[in-house]
Motif scaffolding. Structure first.
Motif, PDB file in Angstrom:
ATOM      1  N   LYS A  30      16.182  52.620  14.836  1.00  0.00           N
ATOM      2  CA  LYS A  30      15.040  52.915  15.646  1.00  0.00           C
ATOM      3  C   LYS A  30      14.500  54.466  15.767  1.00  0.00           C
ATOM      4  O   LYS A  30      15.406  55.314  15.992  1.00  0.00           O
ATOM      5  N   GLY A  31      13.198  54.569  15.789  1.00  0.00           N
ATOM      6  CA  GLY A  31      12.670  56.025  16.086  1.00  0.00           C
ATOM      7  C   GLY A  31      12.551  56.831  14.799  1.00  0.00           C
ATOM      8  O   GLY A  31      11.938  57.931  15.159  1.00  0.00           O
ATOM      9  N   CYS A  32      12.678  56.214  13.685  1.00  0.00           N
ATOM     10  CA  CYS A  32      12.502  57.168  12.637  1.00  0.00           C
ATOM     11  C   CYS A  32      11.643  56.514  11.740  1.00  0.00           C
ATOM     12  O   CYS A  32      11.311  55.191  11.623  1.00  0.00           O
ATOM     13  N   VAL A  33      10.949  57.287  10.762  1.00  0.00           N
ATOM     14  CA  VAL A  33       9.840  56.777   9.894  1.00  0.00           C
ATOM     15  C   VAL A  33      10.804  56.669   8.478  1.00  0.00           C
ATOM     16  O   VAL A  33      11.812  57.170   8.313  1.00  0.00           O
ATOM     17  N   GLU A  34      10.467  55.691   7.737  1.00  0.00           N
ATOM     18  CA  GLU A  34      11.042  55.223   6.305  1.00  0.00           C
ATOM     19  C   GLU A  34      10.282  54.777   5.409  1.00  0.00           C
ATOM     20  O   GLU A  34       9.033  54.337   5.767  1.00  0.00           O
ATOM     21  N   CYS A  61       7.527  61.470  14.615  1.00  0.00           N
ATOM     22  CA  CYS A  61       6.020  61.827  15.106  1.00  0.00           C
ATOM     23  C   CYS A  61       5.026  60.738  13.993  1.00  0.00           C
ATOM     24  O   CYS A  61       3.948  60.859  14.504  1.00  0.00           O
ATOM     25  N   ARG A  62       5.415  60.388  12.906  1.00  0.00           N
ATOM     26  CA  ARG A  62       4.566  59.556  12.118  1.00  0.00           C
ATOM     27  C   ARG A  62       3.393  60.415  11.757  1.00  0.00           C
ATOM     28  O   ARG A  62       2.548  59.723  11.019  1.00  0.00           O
ATOM     29  N   VAL A  97       3.362  67.596   5.492  1.00  0.00           N
ATOM     30  CA  VAL A  97       3.181  67.844   6.704  1.00  0.00           C
ATOM     31  C   VAL A  97       4.302  67.578   7.717  1.00  0.00           C
ATOM     32  O   VAL A  97       4.298  67.883   8.866  1.00  0.00           O
ATOM     33  N   CYS A  98       5.422  67.425   7.397  1.00  0.00           N
ATOM     34  CA  CYS A  98       6.357  67.033   8.098  1.00  0.00           C
ATOM     35  C   CYS A  98       6.865  68.196   8.738  1.00  0.00           C
ATOM     36  O   CYS A  98       7.016  69.349   8.373  1.00  0.00           O
TER      37      CYS A  98
END
Lengths: 225, 178
Positions: free
Chosen positions: A153-157, A123-124, A99-100
């Motif tokens: 900050k601001g990233c998915v991990e 975007c999550r 989905v990314c």
């Protein structure tokens, strides 16, 4: 630990572990973990603490990331209960990668699923796609990161399978901590190497993939569920 | 007795002289202000502190112009393929160039920040990456791992016989850097 003792204090490890720095990760290797829920102690969260210490989050703030969590499951009829850690399952066919929208979520050749924070736009979507709720979003600015584990900050991990340790011939911090506490519930190794301890156990014991119905062929397997 | 035409002609000539003079003066003034700016600049000059090593991984002139490309290339190799060579590793830069007082490449005199401020180029590496060297430069090696782990080969071989837990334990940031 998976290894063969050849002399006191000297252990022989599978060759895949000794990768030279200039050598790229190879698809001949598939890193995975086998978690023995029978050995995983209820109430023990050494793996979770070790993960936070290694990767730089404590869980003290409400918005802190969570790469690994302890899950207690109970069969209401029989009363039988299990305790087990749940984290990124490092799928062979990861939905997060599907989905990314930017290609930030990717699977490395050796099966480790990672987020390239340089191109993650936060975007999550991957968080929604993951059936294991394994991913977290970093909501606040971070400081004093581990030089080996850049996070911001601001990233998915999510769980990186401690890729910085694995590339240097080590194993994930959770597996280390579990062995250190004497539980030995987490076994890390190469699923593609028939002579590795994990492969032998997967070949001989009844192991489970969580949500095997999804056909993701996960890299983290459970024993005794 | 002057004729009206002659008077007008004289006035325009005088205006011309005045204009030329004004132009000349302003040109001198501009030149002077340029000179002033270059001698005592309003922007702090970058600090080129000596690195800890003998020399940089490549000539300084090359690094000044191309470090961003090399770092970007290296980051993709490391991130996507797990190639962890030391030549253009950001960690290597930080290990060598961290300020002796602050132990960081950021700050007013920080190696990275001082130059980036001077050049007015945004520096966003350190929103995620640590700006300080590793607290303890311990190489994590599995027992009996004979392959060099990138940085100091001597230590890597020394560590071969150590138990895994011993070599790994002290390697966390948040605790150690505080």
């Amino acid at each position: 630990m998976a290894g063969l003792a050849i002399a006191p204090g000297v252990t022989l490890f599978d060759l895949a572990h000794g990768r030279a720095p200039e050598e790229a990760a190879s698809s001949k290797v598939r890193w995975g973990m086998l978690i023995d829920s029978g050995k995983c102690a209820t109430g023990c969260d050494d793996c979770v603490a070790a993960c936070g210490k290694e990767n730089g989050f404590t869980g003290s703030r409400e918005t802190d990331s969570q790469w690994i969590r302890k899950v207690e499951i109970k069969d209401l009829r029989s009363g039988q209960s299990h305790s087990l850690p749940m984290m990124c399952q490092h799928c062979e066919h990861p939905p997060c990668v599907d989905v990314c929208p930017t290609g930030a979520s990717f699977k490395r050749a050796d099966g480790i699923v990672l987020v390239d924070r340089h191109i993650c736009i936060g975007c999550r979507y991957c968080m929604m796609a993951c059936p294991y709720k394994a991913r977290s979003f970093v909501h606040e600015e971070l400081h004093d990161q581990n030089p080996d584990v850049p996070r911001g900050k601001g990233c998915v991990e999510s769980c990186t399978l401690c890729v910085h340790r694995v590339d240097n011939g080590g194993q994930p911090a959770c597996a280390d901590a579990c062995a250190g506490a004497g539980h030995n519930a987490i076994l890390f190794g190469d699923l593609n190497d028939p002579s590795s301890e994990i492969s032998k156990r997967v070949a001989t014991l009844a192991t489970t993939q969580v949500r095997a119905d999804l056909g993701l062929n996960v890299g983290v397997r459970y024993q005794g569920l | 007795m002057f004729s009206l035409a002659k008077l007008r002609e004289m006035l325009t000539w005088r205006r011309g002289v005045v204009l030329t003079a004004l132009l000349a003066i302003s040109a001198v003034a501009v030149a002077a202000s340029d000179e002033f700016a270059s001698s005592s600049s309003r922007v702090a000059k970058p600090v080129y502190a000596e690195g800890k090593g003998d020399k940089c991984v490549k000539e300084e002139s090359y690094m000044r112009r191309h470090h961003m490309n090399e770092l970007k290339h290296h980051r993709n190799e490391t991130m996507r393929k797990g190639i962890r060579t030391s030549q253009f590793s950001l960690q290597g830069c930080i290990d060598c160039h961290a300020d002796k007082k602050t132990n960081s490449v950021l700050g007013k005199d920080g190696f990275c920040q001082s130059c980036h401020s001077y050049a007015a180029v945004k520096l966003d590496c350190f929103e995620c990456h640590a700006s300080k060297p590793k607290a303890s430069k311990v190489i994590k090696a599995m027992p009996n791992q004979s392959v060099q782990t990138g940085t100091e080969s001597g230590i890597a071989t020394e560590l071969q016989l150590n138990t895994y837990t011993e070599t790994v334990e002290p390697n966390t940031t948040s605790g150690a850097s505080k």
